[in-house]
Design a protein around this motif. Structure first.
Motif, PDB file in Angstrom:
ATOM      1  N   TYR A  10       0.833  -1.190   0.000  1.00 40.99           N
ATOM      2  CA  TYR A  10       0.000   0.000   0.000  1.00 40.99           C
ATOM      3  C   TYR A  10       0.875   1.250   0.000  1.00 40.99           C
ATOM      4  CZ  TYR A  10      -3.622  -3.209   1.725  1.00 40.99           C
ATOM      5  OH  TYR A  10      -4.494  -4.250   1.871  1.00 40.99           O
ATOM      6  N   THR A  11       0.435   2.288  -0.687  1.00 38.26           N
ATOM      7  CA  THR A  11       1.043   3.604  -0.499  1.00 38.26           C
ATOM      8  C   THR A  11       0.324   4.234   0.687  1.00 38.26           C
ATOM      9  OG1 THR A  11      -0.489   4.675  -2.031  1.00 38.26           O
ATOM     10  CG2 THR A  11       1.608   3.943  -2.936  1.00 38.26           C
ATOM     11  N   ILE A  12       1.058   5.018   1.447  1.00 38.26           N
ATOM     12  CA  ILE A  12       0.444   5.651   2.614  1.00 38.26           C
ATOM     13  C   ILE A  12       0.646   7.167   2.560  1.00 38.26           C
ATOM     14  CG2 ILE A  12       0.544   3.688   4.179  1.00 38.26           C
ATOM     15  CD1 ILE A  12       3.092   4.780   5.340  1.00 38.26           C
ATOM     16  N   LYS A  27       5.241   3.667   2.367  1.00 37.55           N
ATOM     17  CA  LYS A  27       4.741   2.394   1.863  1.00 37.55           C
ATOM     18  C   LYS A  27       4.495   1.463   3.047  1.00 37.55           C
ATOM     19  CE  LYS A  27       6.289  -1.174  -1.384  1.00 37.55           C
ATOM     20  NZ  LYS A  27       7.380  -1.506  -2.297  1.00 37.55           N
ATOM     21  N   LEU A  28       3.454   0.652   2.934  1.00 32.67           N
ATOM     22  CA  LEU A  28       3.115  -0.345   3.953  1.00 32.67           C
ATOM     23  C   LEU A  28       3.004  -1.695   3.268  1.00 32.67           C
ATOM     24  CD1 LEU A  28       2.051  -1.324   6.744  1.00 32.67           C
ATOM     25  CD2 LEU A  28      -0.228  -0.568   6.005  1.00 32.67           C
ATOM     26  N   TRP A  42       6.387  -0.782   7.588  1.00 36.20           N
ATOM     27  CA  TRP A  42       6.210   0.555   7.021  1.00 36.20           C
ATOM     28  C   TRP A  42       7.576   1.089   6.622  1.00 36.20           C
ATOM     29  CZ3 TRP A  42       3.676  -0.956  11.425  1.00 36.20           C
ATOM     30  CH2 TRP A  42       2.302  -0.734  11.512  1.00 36.20           C
ATOM     31  N   THR A  43       7.636   1.786   5.518  1.00 38.72           N
ATOM     32  CA  THR A  43       8.791   2.597   5.160  1.00 38.72           C
ATOM     33  C   THR A  43       8.265   4.016   5.022  1.00 38.72           C
ATOM     34  OG1 THR A  43       9.808   0.750   3.980  1.00 38.72           O
ATOM     35  CG2 THR A  43      10.685   2.951   3.542  1.00 38.72           C
ATOM     36  N   ILE A  44       8.684   4.869   5.943  1.00 41.53           N
ATOM     37  CA  ILE A  44       8.240   6.258   5.957  1.00 41.53           C
ATOM     38  C   ILE A  44       9.314   7.080   5.257  1.00 41.53           C
ATOM     39  CG2 ILE A  44       7.551   8.213   7.391  1.00 41.53           C
ATOM     40  CD1 ILE A  44       5.701   5.683   7.590  1.00 41.53           C
TER      41      ILE A  44
END
Length: 119
Positions: A10-12, A27-28, A42-44
């Motif tokens: 997912y894009t967040i 991204k999740l 998660w990659t923030i």
């Protein structure tokens, strides 16, 4: 909805747990363990990684997360998502040492693979 339908990327888009509501993107990735519990990564931004584990019931996804801050401290919290559909998650989160007057917010949109786009 079944927990297996949530597996994917997912894009967040979110905002932090502060008065200014600083925004972020990332991204999740959701996967399942052997007991059908959720594993989350998660990659923030480009490099901050957070990990978590959680469970799903009645279209509600709850994930306990943790990450190492830039100050080398470990931060922990919980994220709660209402699963609008298997493609859209609408959530809020709170960290243990975050500002207790605010909640972070996050919206997740499934990243479609080429095969899914052809369906």
């Amino acid at each position: 909805m079944k927990v297996q339908e949530l597996v994917g990327e997912y894009t967040i888009m979110g905002s932090n747990q502060d008065a200014e509501k600083h925004s972020y993107k990332g991204k999740l990735i959701l996967s399942l363990d052997l007991n059908s519990r959720i594993n989350a990564i998660w990659t923030i931004g480009t490099n901050q990684q957070q990990t978590g584990t959680g469970f799903f019931k009645n279209n509600i996804l709850v994930i306990n997360f943790r990450y190492n801050g830039e100050d080398h401290n470990i931060y922990k919290g919980v994220a709660v998502y209402q699963c609008i559909s298997k493609d859209i998650l609408d959530g809020f989160w709170s960290e243990k040492h975050g500002n207790p007057l605010f909640l972070g917010e996050e919206r997740c949109f499934r990243i479609k693979t080429n095969a899914e786009l052809l369906d």
